[in-house]
Design an enzyme around this catalytic site. Structure first.
Site, short mmCIF file in Angstrom:
data_model
loop_
_atom_site.label_atom_id
_atom_site.label_comp_id
_atom_site.label_asym_id
_atom_site.label_seq_id
_atom_site.Cartn_x
_atom_site.Cartn_y
_atom_site.Cartn_z
N GLY A 1 3.70 3.44 13.53
CA GLY A 1 4.47 2.22 13.74
C GLY A 1 4.00 1.46 14.97
N CYS B 1 13.48 10.78 6.67
CA CYS B 1 13.48 10.29 8.06
C CYS B 1 14.86 10.41 8.69
CB CYS B 1 12.94 8.87 8.12
SG CYS B 1 13.66 7.80 6.89
N GLY C 1 7.35 4.72 8.12
CA GLY C 1 6.47 5.87 8.35
C GLY C 1 6.71 6.45 9.72
N SER C 2 5.67 7.05 10.27
CA SER C 2 5.84 7.76 11.54
C SER C 2 5.91 6.78 12.72
CB SER C 2 4.67 8.72 11.74
OG SER C 2 3.47 7.99 11.74
N THR C 3 6.53 7.24 13.79
CA THR C 3 6.66 6.39 14.98
C THR C 3 5.28 6.08 15.57
OG1 THR C 3 8.89 7.13 15.44
CG2 THR C 3 7.64 6.34 17.32
N GLU D 1 10.54 0.98 10.17
CA GLU D 1 11.54 2.03 9.96
C GLU D 1 10.80 3.35 10.17
OE1 GLU D 1 13.04 4.96 8.52
OE2 GLU D 1 13.25 4.08 6.52
N GLU E 1 10.19 15.58 15.54
CA GLU E 1 10.49 15.46 14.12
C GLU E 1 9.61 16.43 13.33
OE1 GLU E 1 9.50 11.74 12.11
OE2 GLU E 1 11.39 11.90 11.02
N LYS F 1 0.84 -1.20 0.00
CA LYS F 1 0.00 0.00 0.00
C LYS F 1 0.88 1.25 0.00
CE LYS F 1 -1.83 2.63 3.05
NZ LYS F 1 -1.71 3.91 2.33
P1 ADP Z 1 3.34 10.49 7.64
O1 ADP Z 1 2.98 11.07 8.99
O2 ADP Z 1 4.73 10.75 7.25
O3 ADP Z 1 2.33 10.73 6.57
P2 ADP Z 1 2.33 7.91 8.29
O4 ADP Z 1 3.00 7.05 9.28
O5 ADP Z 1 1.04 8.54 8.66
O6 ADP Z 1 3.41 8.94 7.84
O7 ADP Z 1 2.09 7.13 6.92
C1 ADP Z 1 2.97 6.18 6.38
C2 ADP Z 1 2.14 5.09 5.74
O8 ADP Z 1 1.36 4.47 6.74
C3 ADP Z 1 1.14 5.57 4.69
O9 ADP Z 1 1.06 4.61 3.65
C4 ADP Z 1 -0.16 5.62 5.46
O10 ADP Z 1 -1.30 5.47 4.65
C5 ADP Z 1 0.00 4.43 6.37
N1 ADP Z 1 -0.82 4.48 7.59
C6 ADP Z 1 -1.26 5.56 8.28
N2 ADP Z 1 -2.00 5.20 9.35
C7 ADP Z 1 -2.03 3.83 9.35
C8 ADP Z 1 -2.62 2.83 10.20
N3 ADP Z 1 -3.32 3.17 11.26
N4 ADP Z 1 -2.42 1.53 9.89
C9 ADP Z 1 -1.70 1.18 8.81
N5 ADP Z 1 -1.11 2.05 7.98
C10 ADP Z 1 -1.27 3.37 8.23
#
Ligand code: ADP
Length: 457
Positions: free
Chosen positions: A212, A263, A207-209, A229, A361, A154
């Site tokens: 994660g 990141c 993606g974000s902590t 990561e 961040e 995704k």
């Molecule tokens: P950013 O804050 O940099 O946009 P995110 O961590 O929100 O980073 O997003 C990174 C990825 O994780 C994207 O593909 C986003 O759609 C997906 N994402 C966001 N929220 C969720 C969740 N609750 N479960 C799974 N994937 C998610």
């Protein structure tokens, strides 16, 4: 979902908004391809050929892919071209691994023949962010395929187009049905459906902590293998004995490349006291000479941020920094453009380690300059963070360089350079920057599992 061009705020494309049922269909296809399809069963040499074919197609479509990246993400076209070239390299690198995923023969009891197989995991869930919309595809898909897995990926909702263009190339390469499945959609719906799906064997997330942590919880349901990561607030340390010119250029790249939406960006720049004023002045000049503008224009060196949300977030931090008492040496405000999410490259001086701009961040082109006294002070301040993705040191003292490489708590340490990544070398975080290492042989470990076989004579 409408996909917005961040340079113009116009709708660039409309893509399907996948949700849990779409993820379910993709997982079924991936499962069928894994259990009954040819992919894990073909000769490894043949899988090498497929991966090389994908790399070749990426290279052949480099210009088109670079344009898609720039239109969707906003990074300058020169950086997008580089991203495409690096993505192809990752496929070439893992193409070579396919035939080197060895098992072991073990010196067990002489009446036994004991060996260990290195087998694929099965269906791999992969959730990627928007800052490297093609490189993240390569980092995740290439090693998973090399090991014989099938994938459901995704892309981020802000930048799905490079992943979709890549998907077209996998069709062109003739990959068997169901091996690569790409579902566009939002995180809390499509992304969460991957993380909790009971028939997905692993989830690799960048993606974000905060997200994660949610993924980790959701993955507990069927005890998926997880690699994360996550965010960073990487220290970049400049000693008095550094080559200051190189340190300024490298530090500017370290925080301003990809509009700082990296990141491992060097967002906390620690400068030894004697050099502080000169460094601040030179970095300010470097920031002021950046060409902020149309990312498709070849001379542009900084484009817009990826989205309206990110733009508001970064402008919010610029306000916070000023309120906290940091002094703006460069930028500190939005760009002059009437449309698009442009923010001027910003240098804050007089920053204290306790300020929010030095702790959180920002994910934007914002450098915080913090003075330090000596080696001990530098390490203490650098490690005073919940993150641990990367760090850099600028010095001419080889002993100090090696000592700091060991005492900095980060997954990557650069000495007299910044931001070098190579598929041959691992990447990943200490502390809340995540766990699991990608690239190098480490991705092979992420996407395989050992099976021990005992045969009695
Ligand atoms: P950013 O804050 O940099 O946009 P995110 O961590 O929100 O980073 O997003 C990174 C990825 O994780 C994207 O593909 C986003 O759609 C997906 N994402 C966001 N929220 C969720 C969740 N609750 N479960 C799974 N994937 C998610």
């Amino acid at each position: 979902m409408h996909i917005i061009n961040p340079a113009t705020e116009e709708v660039l494309a409309t893509v399907a908004e996948g949700d849990a049922p779409d993820i379910d269909a993709a997982v079924k296809a991936a499962r069928e391809a894994f259990e009954n399809g040819p992919w894990p069963r073909i000769r490894p040499h043949q899988r090498t050929e497929y991966l090389l074919k994908i790399a070749e197609l990426v290279q052949q479509h480099a210009e088109e892919l670079a344009h898609v990246i720039t239109l969707d993400n906003g990074k300058p076209i020169s950086e997008a071209r580089n991203e495409v070239a690096r993505a192809a390299e990752v496929f070439i690198f893992y193409a070579g691994w396919v035939t080197k995923i060895f098992g072991e023969t073990n010196p067990s009891d002489p009446s036994l023949f004991n060996y260990t197989l290195c087998e694929p995991l099965g269906v791999c869930g992969q959730i990627i962010p928007w800052n490297g919309p093609l490189s993240m595809v390569a980092w995740k898909v290439a090693p998973a395929l090399a090991c014989g897995n099938t994938v459901v990926l995704k892309p981020a909702e802000q930048t799905p187009l490079p992943a979709l263009a890549f998907g077209q190339l996998t069709l062109k390469a003739g990959l068997p049905d169901g091996v690569v499945n790409i579902v566009t959609g939002f995180g809390p719906t499509a992304g969460a459906a991957i993380a909790r799906h009971s028939d997905v064997d692993n989830v690799a997330f960048t993606g974000s902590t905060s997200v994660g942590k949610e993924i980790l919880h959701a993955a507990a349901g069927n005890l998926k293998h997880v690699s994360l990561e996550l965010g960073g607030k990487s220290p970049n340390i400049i000693f008095d004995d550094a080559n200051i010119e190189l340190a300024v250029t490298g530090s500017a790249t370290g925080i301003f490349r990809n509009q700082g939406q990296v990141c491992c960006a060097g967002s906390r720049i620690f400068v030894q006291q004697k050099t502080y004023d000169e460094f601040a002045e030179r970095l300010t000049q470097a920031a002021s000479s950046i060409r902020l503008g149309d990312p498709l224009e070849p001379r542009t060196t900084m484009g817009p941020l990826v989205s309206g949300e990110q733009y508001e977030r970064v402008l919010g931090y610029l306000k916070v920094g000023k309120q906290e008492g940091a002094s703006v040496r460069a930028g500190g405000e939005r760009g002059p453009q009437s449309r698009g999410y442009f923010v001027r490259p910003t240098v804050f001086a007089d920053v204290k380690g306790s300020m929010r701009i030095a702790r959180e961040e920002i994910f934007g082109p914002v450098a915080s300059l913090i003075p330090f006294q000596d080696e001990t002070d530098a390490v203490l301040q650098a490690n005073d963070t919940i993150y641990g993705l990367a760090a850099a040191v600028w010095t001419r003292d080889i002993n100090r360089a090696h000592a700091l490489a060991r005492s900095l708590k980060a997954g990557t340490v650069w000495i007299n350079c910044y931001g070098i990544l190579d598929p041959i070398s691992s990447f990943g975080g200490y502390k809340q920057s995540g766990f699991g290492r990608e690239l190098g042989k480490h991705s092979i470990e992420l996407y395989t599992q050992a099976k021990s076989v005992f045969i009695k004579f």
